[in-house]
Design a protein around this motif. Sequence first.
Motif, short mmCIF file in Angstrom:
data_model
loop_
_atom_site.label_atom_id
_atom_site.label_comp_id
_atom_site.label_asym_id
_atom_site.label_seq_id
_atom_site.Cartn_x
_atom_site.Cartn_y
_atom_site.Cartn_z
N UNK A 33 0.83 -1.20 0.00
CA UNK A 33 0.00 0.00 0.00
C UNK A 33 0.87 1.25 0.00
N UNK A 34 0.44 2.23 -0.81
CA UNK A 34 1.22 3.44 -0.99
C UNK A 34 1.29 4.27 0.29
N UNK A 35 0.24 4.26 1.09
CA UNK A 35 0.22 5.10 2.29
C UNK A 35 1.21 4.62 3.35
N UNK A 36 1.73 3.41 3.21
CA UNK A 36 2.72 2.90 4.17
C UNK A 36 4.13 2.88 3.59
N UNK A 37 4.35 3.75 2.60
CA UNK A 37 5.68 3.84 1.99
C UNK A 37 6.31 5.18 2.37
N UNK A 61 12.94 5.48 1.53
CA UNK A 61 12.73 4.45 0.51
C UNK A 61 12.47 3.09 1.16
N UNK A 62 11.52 3.11 2.11
CA UNK A 62 11.18 1.91 2.87
C UNK A 62 9.68 1.67 2.77
N UNK A 78 2.13 -2.76 7.24
CA UNK A 78 0.88 -2.40 7.90
C UNK A 78 1.05 -1.06 8.60
N UNK A 79 -0.01 -0.59 9.21
CA UNK A 79 0.00 0.72 9.85
C UNK A 79 0.91 0.76 11.06
N UNK A 80 0.95 -0.33 11.79
CA UNK A 80 1.82 -0.37 12.97
C UNK A 80 3.28 -0.31 12.57
N UNK A 81 3.65 -1.03 11.53
CA UNK A 81 5.04 -0.98 11.08
C UNK A 81 5.42 0.41 10.58
N UNK A 82 4.50 1.09 9.88
CA UNK A 82 4.79 2.43 9.40
C UNK A 82 4.94 3.41 10.57
#
Length: 388
Positions: A23-27, A32-33, A37-41
């Motif tokens: 998913x783009x929102x978690x990039x 450049x990572x 998921x949301x928690x990882x981001x």
Amino acid sequence: MGKNDFLTPKAIANRIKAKGLQKLRWYCQMCQKQCRDENGFKCHCMSEGHQRQMEVFGQNPNRIVGGYTNEFESMFLEHMKRSHRFSRIAATVVYNEYIADRHHVHMNSTQWATLTEFVKHLGKTGKCKVEETPKGWFITYIDRDSETLLKEKLKNKRMKADIVDEEKQEREIKRQIERAEQLMGSDKVLENEDVKLLLRSDNGGEKKIKLSIGSSMKNVKGEGSSKFVFDEVENVEKVEKDKKQKTGGGSALDELIREEEKAKERSNRKDYWLCEGIIVKVTSKDLAEKGYYKQKGVIRKVIDKYVGEIEMLESKHKLRVDQEELETVIPQIGGIVRIVNGAYRGSNARLLSVNTEMFCAKVQIEKGVYDGRIIQAIEYEDICKVAQ
């Protein structure tokens, strides 16, 4: 073996999960990572490395966003040029193909928030032809490469030359038709002139006498009138005499030579005249800023008959210029020129004299089949100085 080594089951599983698009929102473009998921981001945003990158971003955000914007646009257009250069295609299809690369520049790091805004930007800047349809936005790549523009220009030039030739032929045909109609009209006047008035003195008085000659030329010939026969013979002899005077003697050999030169002129007269080894002058005012206007150079290579690769005499720079922006150079009397157009195209000749009022010159051909032949009047545009 460590806990998170390359060949551990957990590391292999992480690589499998990270394979493909996420998913783009978690990039995070700065690091450049890609997070899964949301928690990882969230954990990544709190990391020390990300904080350092954000400090760098905070020092000059406009420059960094502008760099990502330019990179995203150039890579997107490069993909369009490679994959869909001559086709009309949906913008979403091109975008999905572009983001298939995991390491592409993401749109959330550019100045555009949506694909629609980016497509409208391409249309406003003239880089793509944009159309809005019920099925979405469609784009067509506009090729503005120098080679493509040059080929289109040459193609348009050939089309214009063909149109000009057709118009000349039509005008010549109309002229011949008008001349034929005039001749037919004069014949009808002679045919309809059936009455002549003659005056005869009779005892000091004059009377009008009607003499009927006939209503058609057939009747005249049938009656055996010698007057018209002799008139026709005299007219034919007069026309032949005029022709001989115009041709200057009218010998059979001279006529053959003239016919041969006319045939060579028709076959060798082209709308292109560039050739290697001649010196030309640049007349393009667009090149005045770079110092090439009215400068001379040597043609080293001819491209597609109409474009010359020129090496400038003073600066030794090389540039490509169309023949419309070039003109021939006339040397001093006694210099060597090359005939670049007309009957003796490709021959070298020596300049004997110049007629500035008629814009023509007198040359003598050197070497070849026509060695020693003198051309009394050849236009400036048909001869050019040869580089020594």
